[in-house]
Design an enzyme around this catalytic site. Structure first.
Site, PDB file in Angstrom:
ATOM      1  N   PHE A 123     -14.912 -25.855  46.325  1.00 50.22           N
ATOM      2  CA  PHE A 123     -15.297 -25.512  44.578  1.00 50.22           C
ATOM      3  C   PHE A 123     -14.480 -27.150  44.465  1.00 50.22           C
ATOM      4  O   PHE A 123     -13.469 -27.728  45.208  1.00 50.22           O
ATOM      5  CB  PHE A 123     -13.285 -24.348  44.179  1.00 50.22           C
ATOM      6  CG  PHE A 123     -13.474 -24.036  42.544  1.00 50.22           C
ATOM      7  CD1 PHE A 123     -14.229 -23.369  41.971  1.00 50.22           C
ATOM      8  CD2 PHE A 123     -12.705 -24.972  42.180  1.00 50.22           C
ATOM      9  CE1 PHE A 123     -14.077 -23.312  40.516  1.00 50.22           C
ATOM     10  CE2 PHE A 123     -12.029 -24.436  41.128  1.00 50.22           C
ATOM     11  CZ  PHE A 123     -13.423 -24.359  40.144  1.00 50.22           C
ATOM     12  N   ASP A 200      -8.251 -22.140  51.093  1.00 48.03           N
ATOM     13  CA  ASP A 200      -8.198 -22.000  49.589  1.00 48.03           C
ATOM     14  C   ASP A 200      -8.494 -20.478  49.775  1.00 48.03           C
ATOM     15  O   ASP A 200      -9.495 -19.880  50.618  1.00 48.03           O
ATOM     16  CB  ASP A 200      -8.892 -23.134  48.750  1.00 48.03           C
ATOM     17  CG  ASP A 200      -9.120 -22.367  47.176  1.00 48.03           C
ATOM     18  OD1 ASP A 200      -8.599 -21.396  46.371  1.00 48.03           O
ATOM     19  OD2 ASP A 200      -8.940 -23.540  46.768  1.00 48.03           O
ATOM     20  N   TYR A 225      -4.886 -15.556  39.204  1.00 49.38           N
ATOM     21  CA  TYR A 225      -5.594 -15.090  37.447  1.00 49.38           C
ATOM     22  C   TYR A 225      -6.604 -13.602  37.790  1.00 49.38           C
ATOM     23  O   TYR A 225      -7.415 -13.654  37.145  1.00 49.38           O
ATOM     24  CB  TYR A 225      -5.600 -15.984  36.674  1.00 49.38           C
ATOM     25  CG  TYR A 225      -6.766 -17.128  37.824  1.00 49.38           C
ATOM     26  CD1 TYR A 225      -7.950 -17.125  37.673  1.00 49.38           C
ATOM     27  CD2 TYR A 225      -6.066 -18.360  37.181  1.00 49.38           C
ATOM     28  CE1 TYR A 225      -8.433 -18.332  37.800  1.00 49.38           C
ATOM     29  CE2 TYR A 225      -6.164 -19.183  37.252  1.00 49.38           C
ATOM     30  CZ  TYR A 225      -7.826 -19.905  38.007  1.00 49.38           C
ATOM     31  OH  TYR A 225      -8.071 -20.881  37.981  1.00 49.38           O
ATOM     32  N   LYS A 226      -7.331 -14.326  39.427  1.00 53.22           N
ATOM     33  CA  LYS A 226      -8.426 -13.972  39.858  1.00 53.22           C
ATOM     34  C   LYS A 226      -8.584 -12.061  40.133  1.00 53.22           C
ATOM     35  O   LYS A 226      -7.968 -11.397  39.536  1.00 53.22           O
ATOM     36  CB  LYS A 226      -9.102 -14.535  41.017  1.00 53.22           C
ATOM     37  CG  LYS A 226      -9.369 -16.177  40.201  1.00 53.22           C
ATOM     38  CD  LYS A 226     -10.169 -16.980  41.219  1.00 53.22           C
ATOM     39  CE  LYS A 226     -10.381 -18.194  41.365  1.00 53.22           C
ATOM     40  NZ  LYS A 226     -11.525 -18.368  40.244  1.00 53.22           N
ATOM     41  N   ARG A 372     -23.037 -14.897  39.125  1.00 56.83           N
ATOM     42  CA  ARG A 372     -22.239 -14.011  39.694  1.00 56.83           C
ATOM     43  C   ARG A 372     -21.969 -12.892  39.396  1.00 56.83           C
ATOM     44  O   ARG A 372     -20.835 -13.082  38.964  1.00 56.83           O
ATOM     45  CB  ARG A 372     -20.944 -15.893  40.028  1.00 56.83           C
ATOM     46  CG  ARG A 372     -20.219 -14.839  41.025  1.00 56.83           C
ATOM     47  CD  ARG A 372     -19.517 -16.369  41.572  1.00 56.83           C
ATOM     48  NE  ARG A 372     -18.233 -16.290  40.693  1.00 56.83           N
ATOM     49  CZ  ARG A 372     -17.263 -17.199  40.433  1.00 56.83           C
ATOM     50  NH1 ARG A 372     -16.794 -18.217  41.786  1.00 56.83           N
ATOM     51  NH2 ARG A 372     -16.920 -17.617  39.529  1.00 56.83           N
TER      52      ARG A 372
HETATM   53  C1  LIG Z   1     -11.914 -21.373  45.061  1.00 59.81           C
HETATM   54  C2  LIG Z   1     -10.831 -21.902  43.779  1.00 59.81           C
HETATM   55  N1  LIG Z   1     -10.120 -23.222  43.910  1.00 59.81           N
HETATM   56  C3  LIG Z   1      -9.236 -23.768  42.806  1.00 59.81           C
HETATM   57  C4  LIG Z   1      -9.177 -22.969  41.575  1.00 59.81           C
HETATM   58  C5  LIG Z   1      -8.779 -23.395  40.794  1.00 59.81           C
HETATM   59  O1  LIG Z   1      -7.712 -23.734  40.289  1.00 59.81           O
HETATM   60  P1  LIG Z   1      -6.935 -23.879  39.201  1.00 59.81           P
HETATM   61  O2  LIG Z   1      -7.377 -24.420  37.610  1.00 59.81           O
HETATM   62  O3  LIG Z   1      -5.375 -22.899  38.752  1.00 59.81           O
HETATM   63  O4  LIG Z   1      -6.376 -24.477  39.830  1.00 59.81           O
HETATM   64  C6  LIG Z   1     -10.469 -21.982  41.323  1.00 59.81           C
HETATM   65  C7  LIG Z   1     -10.800 -21.870  40.179  1.00 59.81           C
HETATM   66  O5  LIG Z   1     -12.136 -21.074  39.595  1.00 59.81           O
HETATM   67  C8  LIG Z   1     -11.393 -21.682  42.834  1.00 59.81           C
HETATM   68  O6  LIG Z   1     -11.989 -20.693  42.343  1.00 59.81           O
END
Ligand SMILES: Cc1ncc(COP(=O)(O)O)c(C=O)c1O
Length: 398
Positions: A123, A200, A225-226, A372
């Site tokens: 990501f 992560d 939040y997921k 997705r």
């Molecule tokens: C795998 C992954 N890591 C990190 C994040 C980003 O997190 P944040 O916006 O809370 O910093 C996301 C956001 O969708 C994500 O999918």
């Protein structure tokens, strides 16, 4: 193929769908892996909190439990979803900020080592954080090149990890393909080289059973939040293995991570244990809905959640095979290696998205051409999956 109606009728978790707030006009919500739906109980809970706790207790609330909430909810999350014993998980900050803290702390704990190993398809925030820190410190990034329809394997990781590696950073479930990495084996590869392993967990927390303690993971973080349904901008969580805590020093030295915040003293001494990973005032309101969802997952059981998740993604793959023969499955076919979402690619998907939203069908789009389908097991029905895939097929045919 079994019909969606039959699958919903036989679904032992179907009753839980009624616990979530209904969205007017939405007929298929398949983006719970980006933003989970709110529980109706959370609407009540947040309202009550505002009226009675914030409104009624005012500043006294901090002494009556709010200050401990990040660690208390962290322990609950650790027990219910992460396989982590108490005292190792805390809630706070965004995933991005927690990645920054953990990467910096890990590098300081491996002085003299000059390399960070990361997947090129991670990501963006993971890559950007690592690139920024590497540039700052003159470190080298060893990129693991993965197949975007799969993810990082132990063999690919082993090609990049070596005696100069300070840290590896990978995703337990790839955000695009949904590929489930072998966290335990890859962590062991990092350890064999003397490096630390950071994961992560954004796309696995609350949907894929995880055993951080048993797998020997050093550090982890992920979104709230997921699949944890904390709401837009809900704080993230971090995990730091017990034995490491006294050796790690995180870089954002704030008063609430200090040993005696209310003494307002000179100079920073970190608090002992996981509290030392905190920085500023914890975002209390943003944690409440997450706590409700963690309690719901606890009552259902994560294995049951995973079983439905597998059934949902298997059904999605079957439907795509049958109804979207021109689309390409960009997720693993083997459900043992597939997390809670399925990505399909087709050159016309970008143009379909606005029409899908108009019709109340809400999947996610990932550039350049991937739709997705994110299925949150406690709030998604098989009928929603069928409706979404049929609508996509109909639009492509039209
Ligand atoms: C795998 C992954 N890591 C990190 C994040 C980003 O997190 P944040 O916006 O809370 O910093 C996301 C956001 O969708 C994500 O999918």
């Amino acid at each position: 193929m079994t019909s969606a109606g039959e699958l919903d009728a036989a679904d032992p978790l179907a009753q839980y769908r009624g616990l979530f707030v209904e969205a007017p006009g939405v007929v298929a919500y398949l983006d719970g892996n980006s933003l989970g739906r709110p529980l109706t109980a959370s609407v009540e809970r947040v309202g009550t909190f505002l009226r009675q706790e914030w409104g009624g207790r005012l500043i006294r609330g901090w002494d009556e439990g709010w200050l401990d909430l990040p660690l208390h909810i962290g322990d609950e999350l650790g027990r219910v979803a992460l396989g982590a014993a108490p005292g190792q998980v805390a809630i706070g900050d965004s995933t991005t900020v927690l990645l920054y803290k953990l990467v910096r702390a890990a590098l300081d704990a491996r002085p003299g080592r000059t390399e960070i190993v990361i997947d090129r398809d991670s990501f963006p925030t993971d890559r950007y954080v690592v690139e920024g820190i590497a540039a700052d410190r003159g470190l080298t990034i060893r990129w693991v090149d993965t197949d975007a329809s799969a993810g990082v394997t132990p063999d690919l990781a082993a090609l990049r990890v070596g005696p100069s590696t300070a840290l590896t950073l990978f995703s337990s479930v790839a955000y695009r393909s949904g590929y489930i990495a072998d966290v335990e084996r890859i962590t062991a590869i990092a350890h064999a080289a003397g490096a630390l392993a950071l994961w992560d967990l954004s796309h696995s927390a609350g949907v894929v059973p995880t055993s951080l303690d048993a797998w020997g993971v050093d550090l982890a973080t992920g979104c709230g939040y997921k699949y944890l349904n904390g709401g837009p901008g809900a704080p993230a969580f971090l995990y730091v293995r017990q034995e490491l805590q006294e050796h790690l020093r995180q870089p954002i030295q704030g008063w609430l991570g200090s040993r005696a915040p209310f003494e307002m003293g000179q100079g920073y001494t970190p608090a002992a244990g996981i509290r030392g990973m905190l920085s500023g005032t914890p975002p209390i309101v943003g944690m409440l809905a997450m706590q409700d969802m963690i309690a719901l997952i606890d009552s259902v059981g994560l294995d049951a959640v995973r079983a439905k998740s597998v059934a949902l993604t298997e059904y999605a793959v079957e439907l795509c095979d049958e109804l979207l023969p021109d689309a390409r499955l960009a997720s693993p076919r083997d459900s043992a290696r597939r997390g809670g979402h399925v990505t399909i690619d087709h050159p016309r998907f970008a143009e379909l998205m606005p029409v899908l939203w108009e019709r109340g069908v809400i999947p996610d789009f990932r550039r350049p051409n991937g739709i997705r389908l994110g299925m949150s097991p406690l709030s998604t029905s098989f009928a929603e999956v069928e409706l979404a895939v049929r609508t996509i097929a109909e639009l492509l045919a039209g």
